[in-house]
Design a protein around this motif. Structure first.
Motif, PDB file in Angstrom:
ATOM      1  N   LEU A  19       0.829  -1.201   0.000  1.00 26.47           N
ATOM      2  CA  LEU A  19       0.000   0.000   0.000  1.00 26.47           C
ATOM      3  C   LEU A  19       0.868   1.258   0.000  1.00 26.47           C
ATOM      4  CD1 LEU A  19      -2.709  -1.105   2.575  1.00 26.47           C
ATOM      5  CD2 LEU A  19      -2.994  -0.914   0.098  1.00 26.47           C
ATOM      6  N   HIS A  23      -3.046   5.643  -0.789  1.00 26.03           N
ATOM      7  CA  HIS A  23      -4.110   4.689  -0.484  1.00 26.03           C
ATOM      8  C   HIS A  23      -4.702   4.961   0.893  1.00 26.03           C
ATOM      9  CE1 HIS A  23      -1.988   1.743  -3.438  1.00 26.03           C
ATOM     10  NE2 HIS A  23      -2.870   2.505  -4.071  1.00 26.03           N
ATOM     11  N   PHE A  24      -3.866   5.241   1.865  1.00 26.24           N
ATOM     12  CA  PHE A  24      -4.339   5.520   3.220  1.00 26.24           C
ATOM     13  C   PHE A  24      -5.116   6.829   3.267  1.00 26.24           C
ATOM     14  CE2 PHE A  24      -0.783   2.617   3.858  1.00 26.24           C
ATOM     15  CZ  PHE A  24      -1.313   1.724   4.782  1.00 26.24           C
ATOM     16  N   LEU A  48      -9.003   0.180   1.799  1.00 27.71           N
ATOM     17  CA  LEU A  48      -7.639  -0.304   1.571  1.00 27.71           C
ATOM     18  C   LEU A  48      -7.648  -1.589   0.752  1.00 27.71           C
ATOM     19  CD1 LEU A  48      -5.968   0.319   5.066  1.00 27.71           C
ATOM     20  CD2 LEU A  48      -5.703   1.680   2.977  1.00 27.71           C
ATOM     21  N   GLU A 132      -3.069  -3.534   7.940  1.00 28.29           N
ATOM     22  CA  GLU A 132      -2.885  -2.083   7.885  1.00 28.29           C
ATOM     23  C   GLU A 132      -1.549  -1.649   8.461  1.00 28.29           C
ATOM     24  OE1 GLU A 132      -3.463   2.032   9.676  1.00 28.29           O
ATOM     25  OE2 GLU A 132      -3.265   0.090  10.697  1.00 28.29           O
TER      26      GLU A 132
END
Length: 439
Positions: A19, A23-24, A48, A132
């Motif tokens: 990621l 993206h976050f 996500l 995450e």
């Protein structure tokens, strides 16, 4: 067998996506529309998962973009109510992402909506694990719609809104999904054969949900904790109702009971077709409601000439009412009040207009604080209230042919009178009337 599958799954991490910071950022923006920290976190993980899956698919299938114009993730009422990312599209295949953020158990939770409501069916249901803290997404496996349907009769419910399917149904080689998408044409999706039709909802059946929304602390609990699936199934299938419930979850909605009553009427009741009035005709529903049209050419009756004078006054004040506008009248004896509803309607190239006047059948003024509302499924368009000795209330609205309007009369601390919905559909217009949510 399950432990062996899980061991193999944990050992094989070939389908990994890293990621990126954007993206976050995008996930945080999408999740802000969800209600409550717990649901925001779940939508954050879903965003996500979507970002990672989209990048993976783009890398493995260049030139085959993942369509997301109807994606549930970007429709807040659905993102807030569905623990899945629905209505993704690639090459005509519909895809659904089921998101996990922990080591897999021996079952997979699948929302009932993706199996029982055609709007959320998918050709393939894909398991995506989100780590995450590692900034990684793992594409774990997929299962076809047909395989889930075959197992559906024996699947367990936990709780009312969710099915539990064994992990053995999922193919643990995501590269096989790429072959399916690349080499096979999409086929029509089969519905569940055993489903009964959706029963119409009524205001009394929704009273427990209304009480929960009005009494629970902010933010309220998720929808699946507020009402049974029998109601949730209906709400998810009717966007205007779901939109209203979502708004009530976000913040208090003034007159929520009245607004829900209006939306239910717009969604469930047949509509009077005012387009026929332009041809001096009434449809069957208008006749049942004892709506009447003045003769053509218009001959004034003493009982309606004051409405005609009021219309002329509005025109003199600058309101544009074309000569071809159709006039119709309906007498309403409500709460001891002999009211008369005058409706004018006319078309323009892409819209239609409706002017409503409310007065007494007699020479008496309207009661103080009588409120006239005109609404459509997604919002209240106007709201007018009488003042001292007002002889009329009036309001004008304009909308697309696909939109229905509803007239509501309200007295302080009293009940409401709701008209039948109004629509404008010419006989040669083959387009179906549908409700739309603006996102």
């Amino acid at each position: 067998m399950v432990s062996a599958i899980l061991s193999s799954w944990q050992a094989e991490r070939a389908e990994t996506v890293e990621l990126e910071p954007e993206h976050f950022e995008q996930a945080a923006e999408v999740s802000a529309a969800a209600v409550g920290e717990a649901r925001q976190w779940q939508v954050y993980l879903q965003a996500l998962a979507y970002a990672g899956f989209s990048d993976w698919l783009c890398d493995r299938m260049p030139g085959r973009p993942l369509g997301s114009s109807q994606c549930s993730l970007y429709r807040p009422p659905y993102a807030n109510s569905l623990p899945a990312v629905c209505n993704l599209d690639v090459k005509g295949f519909k895809l659904c992402l089921l998101v996990i953020d922990h080591p897999l158990a021996d079952t997979v939770a699948v929302p009932r909506a993706v199996l029982e409501l055609p709007d959320f069916h998918a050709h393939f249901y894909i398991l995506v694990e989100v780590q995450e803290e590692l900034a990684q997404v793992f594409i774990r496996g997929f299962v076809s719609h047909e395989n889930l349907l075959n197992y559906y009769p024996t699947a367990d419910l936990y709780p009312d809104w969710t099915y539990a399917f064994p992990i053995e149904l999922w193919s643990l080689d995501p590269t096989r999904l790429l072959l399916q998408l690349e080499l096979c044409p999409p086929t029509p999706l089969s519905p569940l054969p055993s489903l009964t039709p959706l029963p119409p909802l009524s205001l009394p059946t929704l009273q427990p949900l209304l009480q929960s929304l009005q009494q629970s602390p902010r933010p309220p609990r998720p929808l699946w904790e507020l009402c049974p699936w029998s109601q949730g199934r209906y709400l998810l299938a009717h966007p205007p109702l779901l939109q209203l419930i979502y708004q009530a979850q976000c913040s208090p909605v003034p007159a929520l009971t009245l607004r829900l009553q209006e939306v239910l009427a717009l969604v469930t009741q047949p509509a009077v077709n005012v387009a026929r009035w332009l041809e001096n005709r009434l449809d069957e529903l208008a006749q049942d409601l004892e709506i009447y049209l003045p003769p053509q050419p218009a001959l004034l009756f003493r009982s309606i000439d004051k409405f005609e004078r009021a219309i002329a006054t509005l025109q003199a004040q600058g309101m544009v009412i074309p000569d071809e506008a159709a006039h119709a009248y309906q007498d309403i004896d409500w709460q001891g009040l002999p009211l008369r509803l005058c409706t004018l309607t006319w078309p323009s190239p892409e819209t239609w207009s409706m002017l409503i006047l409310v007065g007494m059948q007699t020479s008496a003024p309207l009661p103080d604080e009588l409120t006239l509302r005109i609404s459509k499924a997604t919002e209240v368009l106007c709201e007018e209230m009488t003042e001292l000795d007002d002889p009329f209330l009036y309001a004008q609205v304009e909308g697309r042919p696909s939109e229905h309007f509803l007239v509501t009369l309200v007295l302080p601390e009293g009940p409401a009178w709701l008209s039948s919905p109004y629509q404008f559909q010419r006989d040669d217009d083959a387009r179906s009337i549908s409700f739309e949510i603006t996102h």
